[in-house]
Motif scaffolding. Sequence first.
Motif, PDB file in Angstrom:
ATOM      1  N   VAL A   1     -10.818 -15.037  46.518  1.00  0.00           N
ATOM      2  CA  VAL A   1     -10.675 -15.928  45.370  1.00  0.00           C
ATOM      3  C   VAL A   1     -12.059 -16.095  44.765  1.00  0.00           C
ATOM      4  O   VAL A   1     -12.942 -16.721  45.361  1.00  0.00           O
ATOM      5  CB  VAL A   1     -10.087 -17.299  45.762  1.00  0.00           C
ATOM      6  N   PHE A   2     -12.273 -15.504  43.596  1.00  0.00           N
ATOM      7  CA  PHE A   2     -13.559 -15.575  42.912  1.00  0.00           C
ATOM      8  C   PHE A   2     -13.571 -16.783  41.986  1.00  0.00           C
ATOM      9  O   PHE A   2     -12.556 -17.115  41.372  1.00  0.00           O
ATOM     10  CB  PHE A   2     -13.815 -14.293  42.122  1.00  0.00           C
ATOM     11  N   CYS A   3     -14.718 -17.422  41.900  1.00  0.00           N
ATOM     12  CA  CYS A   3     -14.831 -18.659  41.125  1.00  0.00           C
ATOM     13  C   CYS A   3     -15.973 -18.550  40.122  1.00  0.00           C
ATOM     14  O   CYS A   3     -17.073 -18.085  40.461  1.00  0.00           O
ATOM     15  CB  CYS A   3     -15.078 -19.839  42.062  1.00  0.00           C
ATOM     16  N   THR A   4     -15.737 -18.997  38.892  1.00  0.00           N
ATOM     17  CA  THR A   4     -16.783 -18.985  37.883  1.00  0.00           C
ATOM     18  C   THR A   4     -17.638 -20.236  37.985  1.00  0.00           C
ATOM     19  O   THR A   4     -17.268 -21.218  38.641  1.00  0.00           O
ATOM     20  CB  THR A   4     -16.194 -18.913  36.464  1.00  0.00           C
ATOM     21  N   ALA A   5     -18.767 -20.198  37.309  1.00  0.00           N
ATOM     22  CA  ALA A   5     -19.560 -21.406  37.113  1.00  0.00           C
ATOM     23  C   ALA A   5     -18.812 -22.321  36.144  1.00  0.00           C
ATOM     24  O   ALA A   5     -17.870 -21.884  35.467  1.00  0.00           O
ATOM     25  CB  ALA A   5     -20.928 -21.041  36.548  1.00  0.00           C
ATOM     26  N   PRO A   6     -19.175 -23.605  36.067  1.00  0.00           N
ATOM     27  CA  PRO A   6     -18.522 -24.495  35.101  1.00  0.00           C
ATOM     28  C   PRO A   6     -18.594 -23.921  33.689  1.00  0.00           C
ATOM     29  O   PRO A   6     -19.610 -23.360  33.288  1.00  0.00           O
ATOM     30  CB  PRO A   6     -19.319 -25.792  35.223  1.00  0.00           C
ATOM     31  N   VAL A   7     -17.488 -24.036  32.967  1.00  0.00           N
ATOM     32  CA  VAL A   7     -17.446 -23.539  31.594  1.00  0.00           C
ATOM     33  C   VAL A   7     -17.786 -24.678  30.641  1.00  0.00           C
ATOM     34  O   VAL A   7     -17.458 -25.839  30.902  1.00  0.00           O
ATOM     35  CB  VAL A   7     -16.065 -22.943  31.257  1.00  0.00           C
TER      36      VAL A   7
ATOM     37  N   TRP B   1     -17.521  -8.446  48.449  1.00  0.00           N
ATOM     38  CA  TRP B   1     -18.070  -8.409  47.091  1.00  0.00           C
ATOM     39  C   TRP B   1     -17.862  -7.059  46.434  1.00  0.00           C
ATOM     40  O   TRP B   1     -17.897  -6.955  45.201  1.00  0.00           O
ATOM     41  CB  TRP B   1     -19.545  -8.793  47.111  1.00  0.00           C
ATOM     42  N   ALA B   2     -17.604  -6.021  47.217  1.00  0.00           N
ATOM     43  CA  ALA B   2     -17.306  -4.721  46.625  1.00  0.00           C
ATOM     44  C   ALA B   2     -15.981  -4.739  45.868  1.00  0.00           C
ATOM     45  O   ALA B   2     -15.752  -3.903  44.987  1.00  0.00           O
ATOM     46  CB  ALA B   2     -17.271  -3.647  47.712  1.00  0.00           C
ATOM     47  N   TRP B   3     -15.104  -5.703  46.204  1.00  0.00           N
ATOM     48  CA  TRP B   3     -13.805  -5.799  45.531  1.00  0.00           C
ATOM     49  C   TRP B   3     -13.914  -6.527  44.181  1.00  0.00           C
ATOM     50  O   TRP B   3     -12.971  -6.511  43.394  1.00  0.00           O
ATOM     51  CB  TRP B   3     -12.796  -6.491  46.430  1.00  0.00           C
ATOM     52  N   LEU B   4     -15.054  -7.127  43.907  1.00  0.00           N
ATOM     53  CA  LEU B   4     -15.225  -7.825  42.628  1.00  0.00           C
ATOM     54  C   LEU B   4     -15.145  -6.858  41.452  1.00  0.00           C
ATOM     55  O   LEU B   4     -14.511  -7.155  40.434  1.00  0.00           O
ATOM     56  CB  LEU B   4     -16.568  -8.570  42.615  1.00  0.00           C
ATOM     57  N   GLU B   5     -15.787  -5.701  41.563  1.00  0.00           N
ATOM     58  CA  GLU B   5     -15.807  -4.762  40.437  1.00  0.00           C
ATOM     59  C   GLU B   5     -14.418  -4.265  40.061  1.00  0.00           C
ATOM     60  O   GLU B   5     -14.038  -4.325  38.879  1.00  0.00           O
ATOM     61  CB  GLU B   5     -16.728  -3.583  40.744  1.00  0.00           C
ATOM     62  N   PRO B   6     -13.598  -3.766  41.008  1.00  0.00           N
ATOM     63  CA  PRO B   6     -12.250  -3.339  40.609  1.00  0.00           C
ATOM     64  C   PRO B   6     -11.373  -4.491  40.129  1.00  0.00           C
ATOM     65  O   PRO B   6     -10.442  -4.284  39.345  1.00  0.00           O
ATOM     66  CB  PRO B   6     -11.680  -2.690  41.874  1.00  0.00           C
ATOM     67  N   THR B   7     -11.672  -5.711  40.583  1.00  0.00           N
ATOM     68  CA  THR B   7     -10.923  -6.867  40.099  1.00  0.00           C
ATOM     69  C   THR B   7     -11.275  -7.156  38.643  1.00  0.00           C
ATOM     70  O   THR B   7     -10.396  -7.330  37.784  1.00  0.00           O
ATOM     71  CB  THR B   7     -11.230  -8.098  40.977  1.00  0.00           C
ATOM     72  N   LEU B   8     -12.571  -7.200  38.363  1.00  0.00           N
ATOM     73  CA  LEU B   8     -13.009  -7.485  36.991  1.00  0.00           C
ATOM     74  C   LEU B   8     -12.682  -6.345  36.038  1.00  0.00           C
ATOM     75  O   LEU B   8     -12.474  -6.582  34.838  1.00  0.00           O
ATOM     76  CB  LEU B   8     -14.510  -7.761  36.974  1.00  0.00           C
ATOM     77  N   GLU B   9     -12.642  -5.126  36.544  1.00  0.00           N
ATOM     78  CA  GLU B   9     -12.356  -3.983  35.682  1.00  0.00           C
ATOM     79  C   GLU B   9     -11.021  -4.160  34.963  1.00  0.00           C
ATOM     80  O   GLU B   9     -10.917  -3.981  33.745  1.00  0.00           O
ATOM     81  CB  GLU B   9     -12.353  -2.696  36.499  1.00  0.00           C
TER      82      GLU B   9
ATOM     83  N   GLN C   1     -21.056 -17.404  43.118  1.00  0.00           N
ATOM     84  CA  GLN C   1     -20.741 -16.797  44.413  1.00  0.00           C
ATOM     85  C   GLN C   1     -20.541 -17.844  45.500  1.00  0.00           C
ATOM     86  O   GLN C   1     -19.685 -17.693  46.375  1.00  0.00           O
ATOM     87  CB  GLN C   1     -21.853 -15.827  44.822  1.00  0.00           C
ATOM     88  N   ARG C   2     -21.301 -18.907  45.444  1.00  0.00           N
ATOM     89  CA  ARG C   2     -21.209 -19.929  46.499  1.00  0.00           C
ATOM     90  C   ARG C   2     -19.886 -20.684  46.454  1.00  0.00           C
ATOM     91  O   ARG C   2     -19.437 -21.223  47.474  1.00  0.00           O
ATOM     92  CB  ARG C   2     -22.370 -20.900  46.379  1.00  0.00           C
ATOM     93  N   ALA C   3     -19.260 -20.747  45.278  1.00  0.00           N
ATOM     94  CA  ALA C   3     -17.993 -21.462  45.149  1.00  0.00           C
ATOM     95  C   ALA C   3     -16.786 -20.563  45.411  1.00  0.00           C
ATOM     96  O   ALA C   3     -15.661 -21.042  45.516  1.00  0.00           O
ATOM     97  CB  ALA C   3     -17.887 -22.082  43.756  1.00  0.00           C
ATOM     98  N   SER C   4     -17.002 -19.253  45.503  1.00  0.00           N
ATOM     99  CA  SER C   4     -15.912 -18.318  45.783  1.00  0.00           C
ATOM    100  C   SER C   4     -15.550 -18.373  47.261  1.00  0.00           C
ATOM    101  O   SER C   4     -16.362 -18.781  48.092  1.00  0.00           O
ATOM    102  CB  SER C   4     -16.336 -16.900  45.382  1.00  0.00           C
ATOM    103  N   TRP C   5     -14.343 -17.946  47.597  1.00  0.00           N
ATOM    104  CA  TRP C   5     -13.945 -18.007  49.000  1.00  0.00           C
ATOM    105  C   TRP C   5     -12.931 -16.900  49.315  1.00  0.00           C
ATOM    106  O   TRP C   5     -12.444 -16.201  48.431  1.00  0.00           O
ATOM    107  CB  TRP C   5     -13.386 -19.381  49.354  1.00  0.00           C
ATOM    108  N   TRP C   6     -12.635 -16.777  50.613  1.00  0.00           N
ATOM    109  CA  TRP C   6     -11.667 -15.790  51.082  1.00  0.00           C
ATOM    110  C   TRP C   6     -10.736 -16.445  52.088  1.00  0.00           C
ATOM    111  O   TRP C   6     -11.033 -17.492  52.660  1.00  0.00           O
ATOM    112  CB  TRP C   6     -12.377 -14.592  51.739  1.00  0.00           C
ATOM    113  N   GLY C   7      -9.600 -15.829  52.288  1.00  0.00           N
ATOM    114  CA  GLY C   7      -8.644 -16.319  53.276  1.00  0.00           C
ATOM    115  C   GLY C   7      -7.649 -15.214  53.603  1.00  0.00           C
ATOM    116  O   GLY C   7      -7.717 -14.115  53.049  1.00  0.00           O
ATOM    117  N   TYR C   8      -6.721 -15.526  54.508  1.00  0.00           N
ATOM    118  CA  TYR C   8      -5.742 -14.533  54.932  1.00  0.00           C
ATOM    119  C   TYR C   8      -4.362 -14.802  54.342  1.00  0.00           C
ATOM    120  O   TYR C   8      -3.908 -15.949  54.293  1.00  0.00           O
ATOM    121  CB  TYR C   8      -5.593 -14.527  56.460  1.00  0.00           C
TER     122      TYR C   8
END
Length: 378
Positions: free
Chosen positions: A223-229, A272-280, A296-303
């Motif tokens: 789960v990727f997270c942006t900075a505040p918009v 983080w290698a999965w970020l590029e194909p996700t954003l693509e 990056q610090r606000a992003s997270w992962w889970g199962y």
Amino acid sequence: MSGYDVLIVGAGIIGAACAYRLAERGLRVGVLERAPAPAMGSTGKSAAGVRVQFTEATNILLSWHSIQEYRQMPEAAYRPIGYLLLVPEGQWAAHLEGVALQQQLGVPVEVRDLEAAQEWFNFLPLAKGLEPIRGATYGPADGIVDPHGICLAYLHRARALGAELYTGTEFLAAEPDGVGWQVQTSRGLFTARYVLNAAGAWAGEVGRRAELSIPVEPARRMVFCTAPVPHPYWHPLTIDLSSGFWFRPEHDRLIFGRSNPADLGFQEGMDWAWLEPTLEVGLARFPWLERLQLDQRASWWGYYEITPDHNPILGHMPGVEGWVNACGFSGHGVQQAAMVGRLMAEEIVLGQAQSLDITPLRYERFLREKRLVEKNIV
């Protein structure tokens, strides 16, 4: 040695809901959790969406009944921001069949053309490398909840009714003893008439430790997270079904992701290698995402806890007295937990779930050639 009517393995949202409904029926319930606190697995790391836009009646109703319960729970913090599904040409006809079934079952879902689908933001129906978008569907009752709050609320209610929670307690082995199960844990020996496997991504391993074959395996999700918009705005959780890319607002940020089907097993940490194909694929459909910055610090992962057909396994284990499964939800556990808790209480107390026919989700389906095929899997 501690004896229970039901010993639940896992204190995530599924185990918590089951504990509450079983204790409500007067059973003595114990809950084992290997982590130091509840909701530290998939529950606490969920993207927190709830939706009824499935293509099979059982999944539609599991989610719809659960949403009705969450609406009444202050701890759920239910927010009906809606789900917007962008549907490619090749899936359009089958998708409309799913909408017809949803509406037949009394679920609010709307069909939108391309112009109406862009009410909240712009997207490119024709995007390089992606199938063209034919139209969209919108579920106004779909939305987001607080899975952690729901889980703790169910456990609080269960404990008020006499259920006991053992955190930091790992399930090591189990064997039938003629009247139920003897369960060896890192805290010692427990006995129970029933064992309910709600161990999430670890459900397959729990089965192996009891010498049972339960087809559930972990799949890591980012789960990727942006900075505040600068100017946050409210819009639905949106899924591009042509690519699996999704995003939704999270307070003044945006979270987004895309499942990697090859990311199986108990691998840990951010990929983080999965970020590029996700954003693509995300940028191809939603070019305005380029203006946002990643935190990056606000992003997270889970199962995820996935099964071969990406549907949960519910009910008695065939040929195994006193063992019940409520696992393998494949990313849908939060949105179906409330109803699953009620059904598993019926399954154990009454001998069979009665409020909803769970035949398509029983273990026995893996012994048949024809199974439920849920098309709206992300």
